[in-house]
Scaffold this active site. Structure first.
Site, mmCIF file in Angstrom:
data_model
loop_
_atom_site.group_PDB
_atom_site.id
_atom_site.type_symbol
_atom_site.label_atom_id
_atom_site.label_comp_id
_atom_site.label_asym_id
_atom_site.label_seq_id
_atom_site.Cartn_x
_atom_site.Cartn_y
_atom_site.Cartn_z
ATOM 1 N N ALA A 67 40.224 15.014 -50.412
ATOM 2 C CA ALA A 67 40.480 13.624 -50.619
ATOM 3 C C ALA A 67 41.336 13.084 -49.364
ATOM 4 O O ALA A 67 41.774 13.771 -48.618
ATOM 5 C CB ALA A 67 41.486 13.534 -51.594
ATOM 6 N N GLY A 112 39.409 18.294 -52.552
ATOM 7 C CA GLY A 112 38.412 17.648 -53.260
ATOM 8 C C GLY A 112 37.123 17.950 -52.791
ATOM 9 O O GLY A 112 36.330 17.816 -53.710
ATOM 10 N N GLU A 115 36.576 21.070 -54.777
ATOM 11 C CA GLU A 115 36.372 20.539 -55.993
ATOM 12 C C GLU A 115 35.007 19.849 -56.317
ATOM 13 O O GLU A 115 34.365 20.004 -57.449
ATOM 14 C CB GLU A 115 37.637 19.504 -56.437
ATOM 15 N N GLU A 135 46.300 21.743 -51.389
ATOM 16 C CA GLU A 135 47.208 20.630 -52.058
ATOM 17 C C GLU A 135 48.634 21.005 -51.924
ATOM 18 O O GLU A 135 49.352 20.398 -51.487
ATOM 19 C CB GLU A 135 46.569 20.352 -53.097
HETATM 20 C C1 HXC Z 1 41.976 12.180 -44.273
HETATM 21 C C2 HXC Z 1 41.325 13.823 -42.671
HETATM 22 C C3 HXC Z 1 41.138 14.849 -43.579
HETATM 23 C C4 HXC Z 1 41.793 14.405 -44.949
HETATM 24 C C5 HXC Z 1 40.563 15.615 -41.869
HETATM 25 N N1 HXC Z 1 41.061 14.364 -41.652
HETATM 26 N N2 HXC Z 1 40.954 16.040 -43.203
HETATM 27 N N3 HXC Z 1 41.500 12.514 -42.926
HETATM 28 N N4 HXC Z 1 41.958 13.074 -45.187
HETATM 29 N N5 HXC Z 1 41.526 15.224 -45.876
HETATM 30 C C6 HXC Z 1 40.702 13.655 -40.151
HETATM 31 C C7 HXC Z 1 41.848 14.276 -39.248
HETATM 32 O O1 HXC Z 1 43.144 13.576 -39.485
HETATM 33 C C8 HXC Z 1 41.274 13.877 -37.940
HETATM 34 O O2 HXC Z 1 41.346 12.342 -37.672
HETATM 35 C C9 HXC Z 1 40.016 13.992 -38.259
HETATM 36 O O3 HXC Z 1 39.674 13.930 -39.435
HETATM 37 C C10 HXC Z 1 39.612 15.751 -37.687
HETATM 38 O O4 HXC Z 1 40.562 16.602 -38.130
HETATM 39 P P1 HXC Z 1 41.370 17.495 -37.321
HETATM 40 O O5 HXC Z 1 42.455 17.846 -38.090
HETATM 41 O O6 HXC Z 1 41.539 16.833 -35.820
HETATM 42 O O7 HXC Z 1 40.308 18.869 -37.286
HETATM 43 P P2 HXC Z 1 40.831 20.260 -36.783
HETATM 44 O O8 HXC Z 1 41.918 20.322 -36.311
HETATM 45 O O9 HXC Z 1 39.571 20.877 -36.567
HETATM 46 O O10 HXC Z 1 41.235 20.818 -38.602
HETATM 47 C C11 HXC Z 1 40.260 20.761 -39.624
HETATM 48 C C12 HXC Z 1 41.190 21.132 -40.996
HETATM 49 C C13 HXC Z 1 42.300 19.879 -40.820
HETATM 50 C C14 HXC Z 1 41.807 22.442 -41.177
HETATM 51 C C15 HXC Z 1 40.191 20.658 -41.964
HETATM 52 O O11 HXC Z 1 41.598 18.447 -40.651
HETATM 53 C C16 HXC Z 1 42.944 19.704 -42.352
HETATM 54 O O12 HXC Z 1 43.708 20.607 -42.673
HETATM 55 N N6 HXC Z 1 42.513 18.639 -43.083
HETATM 56 C C17 HXC Z 1 43.059 18.298 -44.295
HETATM 57 C C18 HXC Z 1 42.806 19.478 -45.240
HETATM 58 C C19 HXC Z 1 43.435 19.439 -46.545
HETATM 59 O O13 HXC Z 1 44.848 19.376 -46.692
HETATM 60 N N7 HXC Z 1 42.650 18.904 -47.717
HETATM 61 C C20 HXC Z 1 43.172 18.586 -48.934
HETATM 62 C C21 HXC Z 1 43.553 17.146 -49.258
HETATM 63 S S1 HXC Z 1 44.227 16.810 -50.761
HETATM 64 P P3 HXC Z 1 42.000 11.888 -36.264
HETATM 65 O O14 HXC Z 1 41.914 10.369 -36.634
HETATM 66 O O15 HXC Z 1 43.173 12.309 -36.004
HETATM 67 O O16 HXC Z 1 40.702 12.365 -35.385
HETATM 68 C C22 HXC Z 1 43.023 16.703 -51.895
HETATM 69 C C23 HXC Z 1 43.444 16.414 -53.280
HETATM 70 C C24 HXC Z 1 42.139 16.110 -54.043
HETATM 71 O O17 HXC Z 1 41.923 16.901 -51.508
HETATM 72 C C25 HXC Z 1 42.714 15.597 -55.465
HETATM 73 C C26 HXC Z 1 42.961 14.193 -55.389
HETATM 74 C C27 HXC Z 1 43.371 13.482 -56.749
#
Ligand code: HXC
Length: 261
Positions: A67, A112, A115, A135
């Site tokens: 998400a 997400g 999921e 998460e």
């Molecule tokens: C918003 C995101 C994102 C996310 C990546 N980006 N994941 N933006 N939400 N979930 C954005 C980064 O901020 C970045 O933007 C660009 O995408 C590229 O990502 P990087 O981090 O620079 O890439 P990298 O270093 O290769 O790392 C990849 C990654 C990392 C390991 C996947 O992006 C990461 O950890 N992302 C978050 C993963 C996560 O925690 N997901 C769960 C979310 S909570 P910029 O502008 O800096 O280029 C969830 C809850 C669901 O899903 C239920 C809700 C009710």
């Protein structure tokens, strides 16, 4: 064909392909993506010509990295609950769609994204794919069904390991735990999903959709009730042209042509 902003939607050879299309943000799911995904599912529901669906992510780096954290950060308790409910409603609609849905997963399928893949019927992953529910590292928990579907798919023990540690697993381990059906070369993921979708699309659409209903609904019933549900659906197929065609074609030693009637 309807124009979307955050997804693309295409239909070819009776197969609909939904692509989550925010590659700059690793296809993170914001409210707009969820709403467009929901609209695409409605289009598929109302199009009798579509026999199978593929869900994938744009670019090679991610299926969906979760998400959208930037959007979620702004939410209060009520808004967060609503966001979770919205995602759950749409993912359940996808899960209960009367057509088979295959997730073609390249790269990250996190939070997400994992999921979303689990709300699909079948998951095909590239060798480089990584799955996880990170998460807890953000001070939250899975909210689009992860705490429920992961446990149902791989068992509570492994699910809790992934959900508590937030660690990502490679495609091979995801395969070993039953989270994915097949691991293929990253360049082959979409082609393999299409190959499987075509194979399913050639079968009786009613046979496939009744089977999906039997599996999905049966999982929420005790065995005795689930078996009567199966018998009920099995019987109902004998009032369809698909059944007449399938059996006649076999006896006439020809390929069946199913119309989903
Ligand atoms: C918003 C995101 C994102 C996310 C990546 N980006 N994941 N933006 N939400 N979930 C954005 C980064 O901020 C970045 O933007 C660009 O995408 C590229 O990502 P990087 O981090 O620079 O890439 P990298 O270093 O290769 O790392 C990849 C990654 C990392 C390991 C996947 O992006 C990461 O950890 N992302 C978050 C993963 C996560 O925690 N997901 C769960 C979310 S909570 P910029 O502008 O800096 O280029 C969830 C809850 C669901 O899903 C239920 C809700 C009710």
């Amino acid at each position: 064909m309807k124009d979307f902003n955050t997804i693309t939607y295409a239909v070819e050879d009776a197969i609909a392909v939904i692509t989550i299309n925010r590659p700059k943000f690793l296809n993170a799911l914001n409210t707009e993506v969820l709403k467009e995904l929901s609209e695409a599912v409605d289009l598929i529901t109302s199009d009798a010509a579509i026999r199978a669906v593929i869900v994938t992510g744009a670019g090679e780096k991610a299926f969906v990295a979760g998400a959208d954290i930037a959007e979620m950060q702004m939410k209060d308790v009520l808004e967060a609950r609503e966001f979770s409910s919205l995602g759950n409603k749409i993912f359940s609609k996808l899960e209960n769609l009367q057509k088979p849905v295959i997730a073609a997963v390249n790269g990250f399928a996190l939070g997400g994204g994992c999921e979303l893949a689990m709300a699909c019927d079948i998951r095909i992953a590239g060798h480089q794919a990584k799955f996880g529910q990170p998460e807890v590292g953000l001070g939250i928990m899975a909210g689009f069904g992860g705490s429920q579907r992961l446990a149902r798919l791989v068992g509570a023990g492994i699910a809790k390991e992934l959900l508590f540690t937030g660690e990502m697993v490679h495609a091979e381990r995801a395969y070993a735990m039953g989270l994915v059906n097949q691991v293929v070369d990253s360049s082959e993921v979409l082609d393999e999903a299409k190959r499987m979708a075509k194979m399913i699309a050639a079968k009786s659409p009613l046979g496939v959709s009744f089977t999906k209903k039997a599996v999905n609904e049966g999982l929420n019933l005790d065995l005795e009730r689930a078996l009567s549900l199966e018998a009920e659906l099995f019987g109902a197929l004998f009032a369809t042209k698909d059944q007449t065609e399938g059996m006649t074609a076999f006896l006439e030693k020809r390929q069946a042509v199913f119309k989903g009637e």
